[in-house]
Write a protein that holds these residues in place. Sequence first.
Motif, PDB file in Angstrom:
ATOM      1  N   THR A 416       0.557  -1.510   0.298  1.00  0.00           N
ATOM      2  CA  THR A 416       0.740   0.288  -0.137  1.00  0.00           C
ATOM      3  C   THR A 416       0.553   1.394  -0.044  1.00  0.00           C
ATOM      4  OG1 THR A 416      -0.067  -0.359   2.563  1.00  0.00           O
ATOM      5  CG2 THR A 416      -1.905  -0.994   1.408  1.00  0.00           C
ATOM      6  N   ARG A 417       2.102   0.874   0.138  1.00  0.00           N
ATOM      7  CA  ARG A 417       2.959   2.680   0.092  1.00  0.00           C
ATOM      8  C   ARG A 417       3.830   2.307  -1.554  1.00  0.00           C
ATOM      9  NH1 ARG A 417       8.656   4.201   2.934  1.00  0.00           N
ATOM     10  NH2 ARG A 417       8.519   6.041   2.568  1.00  0.00           N
ATOM     11  N   PHE A 418       4.782   1.000  -1.744  1.00  0.00           N
ATOM     12  CA  PHE A 418       5.452   1.059  -3.004  1.00  0.00           C
ATOM     13  C   PHE A 418       4.468   0.480  -3.900  1.00  0.00           C
ATOM     14  CE2 PHE A 418       9.074   1.784   0.344  1.00  0.00           C
ATOM     15  CZ  PHE A 418       8.852   3.463  -0.137  1.00  0.00           C
ATOM     16  N   TYR A 419       3.829   1.168  -4.753  1.00  0.00           N
ATOM     17  CA  TYR A 419       2.782  -0.563  -5.831  1.00  0.00           C
ATOM     18  C   TYR A 419       3.318  -1.248  -6.787  1.00  0.00           C
ATOM     19  CZ  TYR A 419      -0.965   3.353  -4.682  1.00  0.00           C
ATOM     20  OH  TYR A 419      -2.216   3.756  -3.803  1.00  0.00           O
ATOM     21  N   TRP A 420       4.921  -1.205  -6.387  1.00  0.00           N
ATOM     22  CA  TRP A 420       5.522  -1.924  -7.504  1.00  0.00           C
ATOM     23  C   TRP A 420       5.826  -3.399  -6.683  1.00  0.00           C
ATOM     24  CZ3 TRP A 420       8.290   2.558  -6.135  1.00  0.00           C
ATOM     25  CH2 TRP A 420       9.019   2.332  -4.679  1.00  0.00           C
ATOM     26  N   THR A 507      -4.374 -15.014 -17.125  1.00  0.00           N
ATOM     27  CA  THR A 507      -4.111 -14.932 -15.620  1.00  0.00           C
ATOM     28  C   THR A 507      -3.556 -14.064 -15.924  1.00  0.00           C
ATOM     29  OG1 THR A 507      -4.164 -17.298 -15.072  1.00  0.00           O
ATOM     30  CG2 THR A 507      -2.650 -15.287 -14.287  1.00  0.00           C
ATOM     31  N   HIS A 508      -2.393 -13.275 -16.809  1.00  0.00           N
ATOM     32  CA  HIS A 508      -1.683 -12.266 -17.333  1.00  0.00           C
ATOM     33  C   HIS A 508      -3.099 -11.115 -16.996  1.00  0.00           C
ATOM     34  CE1 HIS A 508       1.249 -14.090 -17.732  1.00  0.00           C
ATOM     35  NE2 HIS A 508       1.482 -14.797 -19.063  1.00  0.00           N
ATOM     36  N   ILE A 509      -4.378 -10.867 -17.965  1.00  0.00           N
ATOM     37  CA  ILE A 509      -4.727 -10.111 -17.868  1.00  0.00           C
ATOM     38  C   ILE A 509      -5.615  -9.692 -16.887  1.00  0.00           C
ATOM     39  CG2 ILE A 509      -7.654  -9.597 -18.966  1.00  0.00           C
ATOM     40  CD1 ILE A 509      -6.410 -10.804 -21.710  1.00  0.00           C
ATOM     41  N   ASN A 510      -5.571 -10.976 -15.905  1.00  0.00           N
ATOM     42  CA  ASN A 510      -6.479 -10.856 -14.702  1.00  0.00           C
ATOM     43  C   ASN A 510      -5.434 -10.194 -14.085  1.00  0.00           C
ATOM     44  OD1 ASN A 510      -8.888 -11.807 -15.693  1.00  0.00           O
ATOM     45  ND2 ASN A 510      -8.649 -13.726 -14.537  1.00  0.00           N
ATOM     46  N   ASN A 511      -4.698 -10.188 -13.710  1.00  0.00           N
ATOM     47  CA  ASN A 511      -4.296  -9.992 -12.836  1.00  0.00           C
ATOM     48  C   ASN A 511      -3.553  -7.988 -13.023  1.00  0.00           C
ATOM     49  OD1 ASN A 511      -3.215 -11.828 -11.611  1.00  0.00           O
ATOM     50  ND2 ASN A 511      -1.005 -12.073 -12.775  1.00  0.00           N
ATOM     51  N   LEU A 512      -3.354  -7.718 -14.683  1.00  0.00           N
ATOM     52  CA  LEU A 512      -3.208  -6.202 -14.765  1.00  0.00           C
ATOM     53  C   LEU A 512      -4.405  -5.658 -14.243  1.00  0.00           C
ATOM     54  CD1 LEU A 512      -0.589  -7.106 -16.248  1.00  0.00           C
ATOM     55  CD2 LEU A 512      -1.264  -5.549 -17.653  1.00  0.00           C
ATOM     56  N   ALA A 514      -6.672  -6.272 -11.841  1.00  0.00           N
ATOM     57  CA  ALA A 514      -6.555  -5.551 -10.537  1.00  0.00           C
ATOM     58  C   ALA A 514      -5.407  -5.051 -10.073  1.00  0.00           C
ATOM     59  CB  ALA A 514      -6.049  -7.578 -10.311  1.00  0.00           C
ATOM     60  N   LEU A 515      -4.902  -4.561 -10.374  1.00  0.00           N
ATOM     61  CA  LEU A 515      -3.405  -3.755 -10.325  1.00  0.00           C
ATOM     62  C   LEU A 515      -3.431  -2.395 -10.828  1.00  0.00           C
ATOM     63  CD1 LEU A 515      -0.474  -5.763 -10.341  1.00  0.00           C
ATOM     64  CD2 LEU A 515      -2.122  -4.931  -8.081  1.00  0.00           C
ATOM     65  N   SER A 516      -5.219  -2.457 -11.575  1.00  0.00           N
ATOM     66  CA  SER A 516      -5.685  -0.974 -12.370  1.00  0.00           C
ATOM     67  C   SER A 516      -4.278  -0.527 -13.112  1.00  0.00           C
ATOM     68  CB  SER A 516      -5.701  -0.033 -11.241  1.00  0.00           C
ATOM     69  OG  SER A 516      -6.539  -0.738 -10.388  1.00  0.00           O
ATOM     70  N   ASP A 539       1.305   4.644 -20.675  1.00  0.00           N
ATOM     71  CA  ASP A 539       0.385   4.646 -18.731  1.00  0.00           C
ATOM     72  C   ASP A 539       0.685   3.188 -18.360  1.00  0.00           C
ATOM     73  OD1 ASP A 539       0.128   7.521 -20.148  1.00  0.00           O
ATOM     74  OD2 ASP A 539      -2.080   7.014 -21.253  1.00  0.00           O
ATOM     75  N   ALA A 540       0.272   2.170 -19.223  1.00  0.00           N
ATOM     76  CA  ALA A 540       0.315   1.443 -18.585  1.00  0.00           C
ATOM     77  C   ALA A 540       2.019   0.335 -18.170  1.00  0.00           C
ATOM     78  CB  ALA A 540       0.222  -0.043 -19.756  1.00  0.00           C
ATOM     79  N   LEU A 541       2.601   0.313 -18.514  1.00  0.00           N
ATOM     80  CA  LEU A 541       4.423   0.936 -18.787  1.00  0.00           C
ATOM     81  C   LEU A 541       4.273   1.284 -17.211  1.00  0.00           C
ATOM     82  CD1 LEU A 541       7.382  -1.014 -18.378  1.00  0.00           C
ATOM     83  CD2 LEU A 541       7.431   1.447 -20.465  1.00  0.00           C
ATOM     84  N   ILE A 542       4.445   2.478 -17.213  1.00  0.00           N
ATOM     85  CA  ILE A 542       4.793   3.677 -15.706  1.00  0.00           C
ATOM     86  C   ILE A 542       3.071   3.056 -14.775  1.00  0.00           C
ATOM     87  CG2 ILE A 542       3.908   5.620 -14.879  1.00  0.00           C
ATOM     88  CD1 ILE A 542       6.812   5.959 -16.728  1.00  0.00           C
ATOM     89  N   LYS A 543       2.546   2.727 -15.164  1.00  0.00           N
ATOM     90  CA  LYS A 543       2.123   2.355 -13.679  1.00  0.00           C
ATOM     91  C   LYS A 543       2.391   0.566 -13.171  1.00  0.00           C
ATOM     92  CE  LYS A 543      -2.767   4.263 -15.032  1.00  0.00           C
ATOM     93  NZ  LYS A 543      -4.451   3.714 -14.884  1.00  0.00           N
ATOM     94  N   ALA A 544       2.755  -0.022 -14.456  1.00  0.00           N
ATOM     95  CA  ALA A 544       2.726  -1.772 -14.189  1.00  0.00           C
ATOM     96  C   ALA A 544       4.361  -1.263 -13.125  1.00  0.00           C
ATOM     97  CB  ALA A 544       3.413  -2.183 -15.550  1.00  0.00           C
ATOM     98  N   ALA A 545       5.694  -0.669 -13.457  1.00  0.00           N
ATOM     99  CA  ALA A 545       6.500  -0.085 -12.911  1.00  0.00           C
ATOM    100  C   ALA A 545       6.247   0.478 -11.753  1.00  0.00           C
ATOM    101  CB  ALA A 545       7.703   0.875 -13.789  1.00  0.00           C
ATOM    102  N   GLY A 546       5.359   1.216 -11.213  1.00  0.00           N
ATOM    103  CA  GLY A 546       4.972   1.260  -9.816  1.00  0.00           C
ATOM    104  C   GLY A 546       5.376   2.498  -9.338  1.00  0.00           C
ATOM    105  N   ALA A 547       6.293   2.793 -10.101  1.00  0.00           N
ATOM    106  CA  ALA A 547       7.370   4.004  -9.560  1.00  0.00           C
ATOM    107  C   ALA A 547       6.716   5.487  -8.863  1.00  0.00           C
ATOM    108  CB  ALA A 547       8.584   3.992  -8.939  1.00  0.00           C
TER     109      ALA A 547
END
Length: 662
Positions: A416-420, A507-512, A514-516, A539-547
Motif C-alpha cells: 500500500t506504499r510502494f505499488y511495485w 491470468t496476465h489480463i486478470n492480474n493487470l 486487478a492492479l488497474s 501509460d500502462a508501463l508507468i503503472k506496471a513499474a509502480g514508481a
Amino acid sequence: MKKVIQKMSLVVFLLSTTLISACTQSLGAVESTQTASIAAQGPVDAKEIEAFADPLFAKKMKEYNVAGSSFVVVRDGKVIVNKGYGFADKEKKIPVDKDTVFQIGSVTKTFTALAAMQQVDAGKIDLHRNIEEYLGGLKIPNQTGKPVTMYDLLTYTPGFAFPDGTTFTGPQYIGKDISMDEFFPKHMPVIIRPPGETYTYDNTGFLLAGYAVEKASGIPFAQYMDEKVFKPLGMTSTSVRLKPELMKRMAANYYDNGELRPLEGHAPTDGPQGSIISTAEDMAKYMIMQLQNGKFDGKEIVSQKSLDLMHTHQVFADDIPITTVGFENYFPEYTNGQHVVLKGGNMPGHSSLMVLIPEYKTGFFMSYNNDSMVSADIYKEFMDHYFPETEKKAEPVYMTLSEADAQKYFGLYQNTRFYWTRTSIAYENGSLILENPATGKQKLRMIRPLLFVDEVGEKVTFKEDKNGNIKSFYYTTAKGVHLVAESQKMEMEKTYSDVPNTSSYKTHINNLSALSIMGAKSGNKFDPTGTMTQGEFTDALIKAAGAYVMAGMEDVHRQQLAAGIPNLNSSAPITRQVAAAMIQNLKQLEPVATSKVTLQDTADAWAKDAITALVSQGIVDPDTKVNADGSFNFRSKDLLKRQEASALLDLAFGYYSLPIKR
C-alpha cells in the motif's frame, strides 16, 4: 525519508572443544557474570560503552562504507557518551564530533508528533476530530466517507493513495521558500482506504499534521518548532530549515559507494515529515526530555499523558506492535522482549536512528553520512549487549492447513506504499506459498488462523474485513519493503466476455486488471487482439513499474523509457520491438548467462539487445516460443496486441521469481 530496506546478515561464531573445556570453565563463568551484570545495569559506564562501541563502529562503518557517524547514549537524564567516528568530510579530513550537523530525515516525524500533542494539551486540537477542522479551509479528497483525524495521521493510518506523493526533495529546493499554503492545493493526494484501518508509512500524513499545528497555533511551523520545542530544550543547533550558520557544520553527503553527492532540500521548505537538521548534542537533550516524562530542566515540554501515547504502541499486526503516536517498532525481534520505540530517518546521503527504552530511561541516537542500514546492525548489537534476551522462546506448534481453509488467503496483493511490490499467495502440500521478487518463494506454516511464519522465522499476519474476507497482510521480513506497509488483497473477480477461460493470457489480463494497469477497452470487453498506441502502452508501463507513487518519479520514468528509441509518437501504434525496448529501459536487465537465446527475425539494431535480454529472462508472451536450441521469432515489427502487452508487463513487473539479474 526514503526508506531502503535490506536484509541484515547475522554472523554467529561458535567455539567448542572438549579438549579445553575444563580449562575454560572459570573464564566462561566470569564472562557470564559480566554479561549478566551489564544486562542488569544497562549502559551506565562511559568507559564500558566506549569499549563496546569503538570496535563495533570501526567494523560496521568499514563494512557499510560509512565515512562518519555520531553516537550519543543517554541514561537517567544524563549524557553518558557523546562522540563521533570517522569523517564529516573525508576529502577535507574534518572529523565527526558532537556538534556535527546532519539531516535527521524522518526522525523529524517524532518532533511533529510532539508539536501536535502540545496543541492537544493546549486544547487547540482534538486527536479524534476531523483534521479538516484544523487546516484553515483546506479540503482533503476522500473516497471513503470516513473523516481522517490527527490520530490517524500520527499513527501512519490515514489511508492516502500516494503517501509519498508530497515528498519532493532535491538540490533545486535549497534556498527556496515554498510555503505549505502554496504547496498543498497543487499536490493533495486522495484518501482511498478508510482512515485508521491500514498501516502504511506515510509522509503526507505528517506533512498535514505539521500544517495543522501551523494553523491551530497561528505560528509558521518552523517558527513554532524554534519557540515551542528547540529553544525550551536548549537545542541551539537544530532547525526545520537549512540555516546557513548550521550548514557550515554539516556533514558531507555520500553515496553508498563513497562518492560525494549533492545536498538536497525540501518542497515545501518546512518539512514536518523530514526536514529537521540537528546534532548529537542537541538530540541528547531531546531524548532526555522523552525519557523524563516530557520534562526538561524543570519545564514541561509536553504532558505525560501525551508522551505516554508517543511511547505506547497503537497499531498492531496481530500481536506485533508497529507504531505509536509518532514512533515505530521495526525489527521487533531485535528488542529481546524489551519495550522499545524507535524512529529512523533518511535524506539522500544522510541517515539517522533514535532508539528509546523508556522503562530503563535509556536511549541512543546516531547520524551518519550515507544511505546504508548500518544503524540496524548497531541497534541489534546494542540490544544484545545491554538488554540480552533472558527467556528462550518456545518453538511454535504449527497447525494443519487444508486447501479448503487456505482458499481465502489466495490471490494477488499489492503493497500500500510502494505499488511495485506485488505478492502472490497460493497453496502447496499443506502450506501457503508466498511469492514475490524480494523473497522469492516462501513456504508459510500456520501458527494459528491469520498468523503464519516463513521458512526463516519471519511472521506474516493477515487481516480480515467485517465479513471475514482477507483484506491485507503484514510481513516482518527485512527483504524488500514489506516492513513499511501492509499489502492489500486485490479484487480478482473481474471477467471479460471476450477472454475465454482457456486463454493462455487470462491470468496476465486478470492480474493487470486487478492492479488497474490495463482494463476494459469498452463495456466488459478487453479486446485482447486489439492494438495499442505508443501513448497507451507508455501509460500502462508507468503503472506496471509502480514508481509513479513517488513524487516526481513518473516524469523520470517517462524520459527513461524513451531512451534510444527513434521517432516516438504517442498517437502512433506500437510495435513489439518498441514495447520490448521501453520495458528494458526501465528494467535494465542483462541476458541470463545460462540461457543462450537467438533472435531469428529482423529487428532494428536499437531493439535487439532489449528483446534478447527479456526473452532470456523468461519475459515473453505465450505465443512466442523458444526452441530447444534457443532460437525464437519475436515478430519484432508486428504491432503489439493488448493481450501480449498484458503478458509482457505482468511478467516484467509482477510477482514472479524470474532469474532477474541486473
